[in-house]
Design an enzyme around this catalytic site. Structure first.
Site, PDB file in Angstrom:
ATOM      1  N   SER A 129       0.848  -1.183   0.000  1.00 27.19           N
ATOM      2  CA  SER A 129       0.000   0.000   0.000  1.00 27.19           C
ATOM      3  C   SER A 129       0.893   1.245   0.000  1.00 27.19           C
ATOM      4  O   SER A 129       1.782   1.358  -0.840  1.00 27.19           O
ATOM      5  CB  SER A 129      -0.960  -0.043   1.198  1.00 27.19           C
ATOM      6  OG  SER A 129      -1.966   0.925   1.086  1.00 27.19           O
ATOM      7  N   ARG A 143     -11.612   7.197   9.322  1.00 30.45           N
ATOM      8  CA  ARG A 143     -11.250   5.775   9.334  1.00 30.45           C
ATOM      9  C   ARG A 143     -12.368   4.916   8.750  1.00 30.45           C
ATOM     10  O   ARG A 143     -12.105   3.939   8.036  1.00 30.45           O
ATOM     11  CB  ARG A 143     -10.948   5.332  10.758  1.00 30.45           C
ATOM     12  CG  ARG A 143     -10.493   3.883  10.867  1.00 30.45           C
ATOM     13  CD  ARG A 143      -9.205   3.650  10.109  1.00 30.45           C
ATOM     14  NE  ARG A 143      -8.602   2.374  10.483  1.00 30.45           N
ATOM     15  CZ  ARG A 143      -7.438   1.956  10.037  1.00 30.45           C
ATOM     16  NH1 ARG A 143      -6.753   2.693   9.200  1.00 30.45           N
ATOM     17  NH2 ARG A 143      -6.945   0.788  10.434  1.00 30.45           N
ATOM     18  N   ASP A 191      -8.755  -6.331  -4.676  1.00 23.18           N
ATOM     19  CA  ASP A 191      -8.495  -4.964  -4.222  1.00 23.18           C
ATOM     20  C   ASP A 191      -9.344  -3.972  -5.012  1.00 23.18           C
ATOM     21  O   ASP A 191      -9.293  -3.946  -6.243  1.00 23.18           O
ATOM     22  CB  ASP A 191      -7.004  -4.646  -4.418  1.00 23.18           C
ATOM     23  CG  ASP A 191      -6.533  -3.458  -3.600  1.00 23.18           C
ATOM     24  OD1 ASP A 191      -7.356  -2.583  -3.282  1.00 23.18           O
ATOM     25  OD2 ASP A 191      -5.329  -3.408  -3.296  1.00 23.18           O
ATOM     26  N   HIS A 210      -8.318  -4.990  -0.295  1.00 18.44           N
ATOM     27  CA  HIS A 210      -6.990  -4.381  -0.188  1.00 18.44           C
ATOM     28  C   HIS A 210      -6.200  -4.895   1.014  1.00 18.44           C
ATOM     29  O   HIS A 210      -4.985  -5.119   0.915  1.00 18.44           O
ATOM     30  CB  HIS A 210      -7.144  -2.855  -0.090  1.00 18.44           C
ATOM     31  CG  HIS A 210      -5.850  -2.111  -0.001  1.00 18.44           C
ATOM     32  ND1 HIS A 210      -4.935  -2.062  -1.033  1.00 18.44           N
ATOM     33  CD2 HIS A 210      -5.307  -1.368   1.004  1.00 18.44           C
ATOM     34  CE1 HIS A 210      -3.895  -1.333  -0.671  1.00 18.44           C
ATOM     35  NE2 HIS A 210      -4.088  -0.902   0.559  1.00 18.44           N
ATOM     36  N   ASP A 211      -6.855  -5.089   2.152  1.00 18.00           N
ATOM     37  CA  ASP A 211      -6.163  -5.534   3.357  1.00 18.00           C
ATOM     38  C   ASP A 211      -5.550  -6.919   3.227  1.00 18.00           C
ATOM     39  O   ASP A 211      -4.831  -7.368   4.127  1.00 18.00           O
ATOM     40  CB  ASP A 211      -7.107  -5.504   4.563  1.00 18.00           C
ATOM     41  CG  ASP A 211      -7.139  -4.150   5.245  1.00 18.00           C
ATOM     42  OD1 ASP A 211      -6.374  -3.249   4.833  1.00 18.00           O
ATOM     43  OD2 ASP A 211      -7.944  -3.981   6.182  1.00 18.00           O
TER      44      ASP A 211
END
EC number: 2.3.1.31
Length: 373
Positions: A155, A224, A323, A353-354
């Protein structure tokens, strides 16, 4: 508070313990100035005699320097990749991870003291990823590292690794860029702007000068939430939460909107926001997000192929198949523009993505064969 600018000796120092180093004054790319930058960093393993075994691991947006457990009790965020006997074997390699300038884990950032003794706050300058690379190069000099065996990150960490390979091509022998492209796209900047605006519009933000009073926790938690939606896939949300209510709460049974219950996915996002507020500074979130928005390896360097042509490192490019923040197409674009034939390795993970964090073990065999065999 500015941390004392002292270097910790490498011999006998604890693996996974925070260390600090002043790297001096900085004229920044965007025109700002910092009179003294202190970098916080952690190391694992020992540097060999010719300093040829040094590996730099770059953290992501809200990540810390704590990549692996080492001698501490705290689990690291890439335990499946870094440690004794792991792919990046700390019995063989000297691993370094640096908190980015602007952060809140020990490096100089908005909460640090300015020369007048007050926190930088709203006065903190724009620091680009290119600036952070220059700062890290000074740290490498202080550690006696002329060139890195490997620079690796996922990332934003991958963007930092790529910037290293292009800014200092003679100092990077191998470069692993995971789950990021050659630049931040308009959509990625749009998501980032929504996050920074959530913080700036919090009534407690006070233009960034909130230290010593109520912090803009609601705005940071909202930022967040927005970010986390992009970190996970639609499939992940549907599989884990669906349309289920949170416990006994009843989203569709409320005479007034302000009394309705939550769906499970809402509770999950609330939890993610609350967790970050406990460990992160709102100004640092803005500063680092702005740094990621600045990510563009072509800036001032011509077209993509031209910009990358100066790199002499061997490259390892990888993407998460699900992602939806940094699409695999961006990794393929980067790989195609690099000199030579560079394949794109794929992490198969429905999470989104994580996956670059949770499923990094999938890349272990390929990374070991490519760089650490």
């Amino acid at each position: 508070m500015t941390i004392a600018a002292t270097a910790v000796p490498l011999s006998g120092s604890s693996d996974g313990a925070l260390k600090y180093q002043s790297v001096g004054a900085f004229e920044l790319e965007a025109g700002g100035f910092l009179p003294d930058v202190v970098l916080a960093y952690e190391t694992w393993g020992r540097l060999n005699a010719d300093a040829s075994n040094a590996v730099l691991v770059e953290h992501a947006l809200t990540g810390s320097t704590h990549v692996a457990r080492g001698d501490s009790d705290e689990e690291g965020w890439w335990e499946h990749l870094v440690g004794p006997g792991a792919t990046i074997d700390t019995d063989r390699y000297f691993v370094v991870s640096v908190n980015i300038v602007g952060g809140c884990y020990g490096s100089t950032g908005p909460s640090s003291s300015a020369p007048d003794g007050k926190p930088w706050g709203s006065r903190f300058p724009l620091v680009t990823l290119r600036d952070s690379t220059v700062a890290e190069a000074r740290l490498a000099d202080a550690l006696g590292i002329r060139s890195w065996h490997t620079v690796v990150g996922g990332s934003m960490g991958g963007a930092r690794a790529l910037e290293w390979a292009v800014t200092f091509p003679d100092r990077v022998k191998r470069c692993a860029v995971i789950s990021v492209g050659a630049y931040s796209t308009a959509e990625q900047i749009a998501f980032a702007q929504a996050q920074t605006l959530a913080i700036r519009q919090d009534p407690d933000f006070n233009g960034g000068d909130y230290y010593g009073q109520a912090a803009p926790e609601a705005g940071l938690a909202l930022a967040r939430r927005i970010a986390h939606i992009t970190y996970r896939s639609a499939h992940e949300f549907d599989f884990r939460f669906g349309r289920n209510p949170q416990g006994a709460e009843t989203p569709l049974d409320a005479a007034r909107l302000d009394r309705r219950g939550r769906y499970q996915v809402e509770s999950y996002l609330d939890h993610q926001g609350s967790k970050l507020v406990k460990r992160f500074d709102a100004n640092s979130y803005i500063a680092i997000t702005e740094a990621l928005m600045s990510h563009d390896v072509t800036r001032g360097r011509g077209a993509l192929e031209e910009a990358l042509s100066v790199a002499t490192a061997e490259f390892f490019i990888a993407a998460v198949n699900s992602d939806r923040l940094y699409f695999p197409e961006q990794s393929r674009e980067l790989a195609n523009a690099l000199p030579g034939d560079v394949p794109v390795h794929v992490i198969e993970a429905p999470i989104g993505h994580d996956g670059f964090l949770t499923e990094i073990g999938q890349l272990g065999p390929q990374l070991r064969d490519a760089f650490f065999g």
